[in-house]
Design a protein around this motif. Sequence first.
Motif, PDB file in Angstrom:
ATOM      1  N   ILE A 135      43.157  32.106  30.634  1.00 47.90           N
ATOM      2  CA  ILE A 135      42.758  30.698  30.652  1.00 47.90           C
ATOM      3  C   ILE A 135      42.171  30.302  32.004  1.00 47.90           C
ATOM      4  O   ILE A 135      41.213  29.518  32.075  1.00 47.90           O
ATOM      5  CB  ILE A 135      43.961  29.805  30.282  1.00 47.90           C
ATOM      6  CG1 ILE A 135      44.292  29.990  28.786  1.00 47.90           C
ATOM      7  CG2 ILE A 135      43.673  28.334  30.574  1.00 47.90           C
ATOM      8  CD1 ILE A 135      45.614  29.390  28.368  1.00 47.90           C
ATOM      9  N   VAL A 136      42.746  30.850  33.094  1.00 48.42           N
ATOM     10  CA  VAL A 136      42.216  30.507  34.422  1.00 48.42           C
ATOM     11  C   VAL A 136      41.256  31.577  34.933  1.00 48.42           C
ATOM     12  O   VAL A 136      40.794  31.501  36.066  1.00 48.42           O
ATOM     13  CB  VAL A 136      43.365  30.288  35.439  1.00 48.42           C
ATOM     14  CG1 VAL A 136      44.251  29.145  35.012  1.00 48.42           C
ATOM     15  CG2 VAL A 136      44.197  31.554  35.614  1.00 48.42           C
ATOM     16  N   ALA A 137      40.957  32.582  34.088  1.00 52.23           N
ATOM     17  CA  ALA A 137      40.012  33.658  34.430  1.00 52.23           C
ATOM     18  C   ALA A 137      40.372  34.343  35.740  1.00 52.23           C
ATOM     19  O   ALA A 137      39.507  34.670  36.555  1.00 52.23           O
ATOM     20  CB  ALA A 137      38.591  33.113  34.487  1.00 52.23           C
ATOM     21  N   SER A 138      41.681  34.590  35.946  1.00 45.81           N
ATOM     22  CA  SER A 138      42.127  35.355  37.112  1.00 45.81           C
ATOM     23  C   SER A 138      42.426  36.781  36.676  1.00 45.81           C
ATOM     24  O   SER A 138      42.671  37.037  35.486  1.00 45.81           O
ATOM     25  CB  SER A 138      43.376  34.709  37.721  1.00 45.81           C
ATOM     26  OG  SER A 138      44.461  34.789  36.814  1.00 45.81           O
ATOM     27  N   PRO A 139      42.408  37.744  37.591  1.00 45.54           N
ATOM     28  CA  PRO A 139      42.635  39.136  37.198  1.00 45.54           C
ATOM     29  C   PRO A 139      43.969  39.314  36.463  1.00 45.54           C
ATOM     30  O   PRO A 139      44.969  38.682  36.812  1.00 45.54           O
ATOM     31  CB  PRO A 139      42.627  39.882  38.535  1.00 45.54           C
ATOM     32  CG  PRO A 139      41.793  39.029  39.435  1.00 45.54           C
ATOM     33  CD  PRO A 139      42.101  37.615  39.034  1.00 45.54           C
ATOM     34  N   TYR A 140      43.964  40.173  35.464  1.00 47.26           N
ATOM     35  CA  TYR A 140      45.198  40.463  34.744  1.00 47.26           C
ATOM     36  C   TYR A 140      46.228  41.047  35.712  1.00 47.26           C
ATOM     37  O   TYR A 140      45.932  41.996  36.442  1.00 47.26           O
ATOM     38  CB  TYR A 140      44.953  41.460  33.619  1.00 47.26           C
ATOM     39  CG  TYR A 140      44.306  40.871  32.395  1.00 47.26           C
ATOM     40  CD1 TYR A 140      44.974  39.918  31.619  1.00 47.26           C
ATOM     41  CD2 TYR A 140      43.038  41.277  31.992  1.00 47.26           C
ATOM     42  CE1 TYR A 140      44.393  39.382  30.481  1.00 47.26           C
ATOM     43  CE2 TYR A 140      42.450  40.751  30.853  1.00 47.26           C
ATOM     44  CZ  TYR A 140      43.124  39.806  30.105  1.00 47.26           C
ATOM     45  OH  TYR A 140      42.538  39.283  28.977  1.00 47.26           O
ATOM     46  N   PRO A 141      47.462  40.531  35.727  1.00 51.03           N
ATOM     47  CA  PRO A 141      48.487  41.055  36.634  1.00 51.03           C
ATOM     48  C   PRO A 141      49.109  42.362  36.158  1.00 51.03           C
ATOM     49  O   PRO A 141      49.785  43.047  36.931  1.00 51.03           O
ATOM     50  CB  PRO A 141      49.541  39.937  36.647  1.00 51.03           C
ATOM     51  CG  PRO A 141      49.406  39.293  35.298  1.00 51.03           C
ATOM     52  CD  PRO A 141      47.943  39.352  34.961  1.00 51.03           C
ATOM     53  N   LEU A 142      48.900  42.716  34.885  1.00 51.72           N
ATOM     54  CA  LEU A 142      49.500  43.910  34.298  1.00 51.72           C
ATOM     55  C   LEU A 142      48.489  44.606  33.399  1.00 51.72           C
ATOM     56  O   LEU A 142      47.513  44.001  32.959  1.00 51.72           O
ATOM     57  CB  LEU A 142      50.734  43.536  33.458  1.00 51.72           C
ATOM     58  CG  LEU A 142      51.856  42.762  34.159  1.00 51.72           C
ATOM     59  CD1 LEU A 142      52.825  42.203  33.123  1.00 51.72           C
ATOM     60  CD2 LEU A 142      52.582  43.657  35.161  1.00 51.72           C
ATOM     61  N   SER A 143      48.742  45.869  33.128  1.00 51.23           N
ATOM     62  CA  SER A 143      47.985  46.582  32.101  1.00 51.23           C
ATOM     63  C   SER A 143      48.694  46.417  30.766  1.00 51.23           C
ATOM     64  O   SER A 143      49.899  46.172  30.711  1.00 51.23           O
ATOM     65  CB  SER A 143      47.878  48.073  32.446  1.00 51.23           C
ATOM     66  OG  SER A 143      47.076  48.270  33.585  1.00 51.23           O
TER      67      SER A 143
END
Length: 246
Positions: free
Chosen positions: A106-114
Amino acid sequence: MHATFHSHPNLDGSLEQPPTAEDRRRLRRLPLFAGANDATVQDLLARTPINVVQRHQLAVREGAVPNSVMAVLSGRLALSTQMSGEQPIVIGIVGREEMVMPGAAIVASPYPLSARAIEETRIAVVPLTDLWAATERDRGFAMDLARLASGEWQGLLSMLKDYRLRSAPQRFAAYLVRLAKESGRAESGSVEIELVDDRKTLASLLGMTPENLSRTIAQFRDRGVVVSGRLVSILDIAALAAFAGV
């Protein structure tokens, strides 16, 4: 209306398909669409392809920037992170009719996890460009997105509390109690459930080594919990819940 499908580089070599009638029914039940009007839902479903991710295949790479919101329609994904040279650590599991790290999308930030498929998994991929266009027309849908991001944050806090306040055996007990509840089992008396995760995945999810999990399972016989393969027999689910503090 003709479907307009988009490319989704976050999904590694997955097979893209149009949604089936059952896919559409499951999508309609997602919290993403809880407050959306019918026109918004129909428009988005017409633009939402389904990606089939095979077992052990990555659906999301840690650090990739989302261009869509994804939801699991069938199958399961393990959310994990990994230090250089170390084995992946499973942080959570995303199952059927659950969103895949919606806050980051939603905030288009990098995924914190795979996110890696534990089994063959069907994933609905809703492009962010279509989502933002829909929020301009539909206030209820915009509120759904805000609730999704808030709910994910609350889930992370709950997980942190679980790790800080409960011992490893209590975390295992809480996992069994939640599994029983999700399976619709009684909240008192004896119950039988089936583990959905293999022991290596479960141990990582609970912050344990496979050896510690095996010892915990053996010790739980004294609490009336017998694990045979993936079948778990619990003599007193209420007593187990009291031990877990849930």
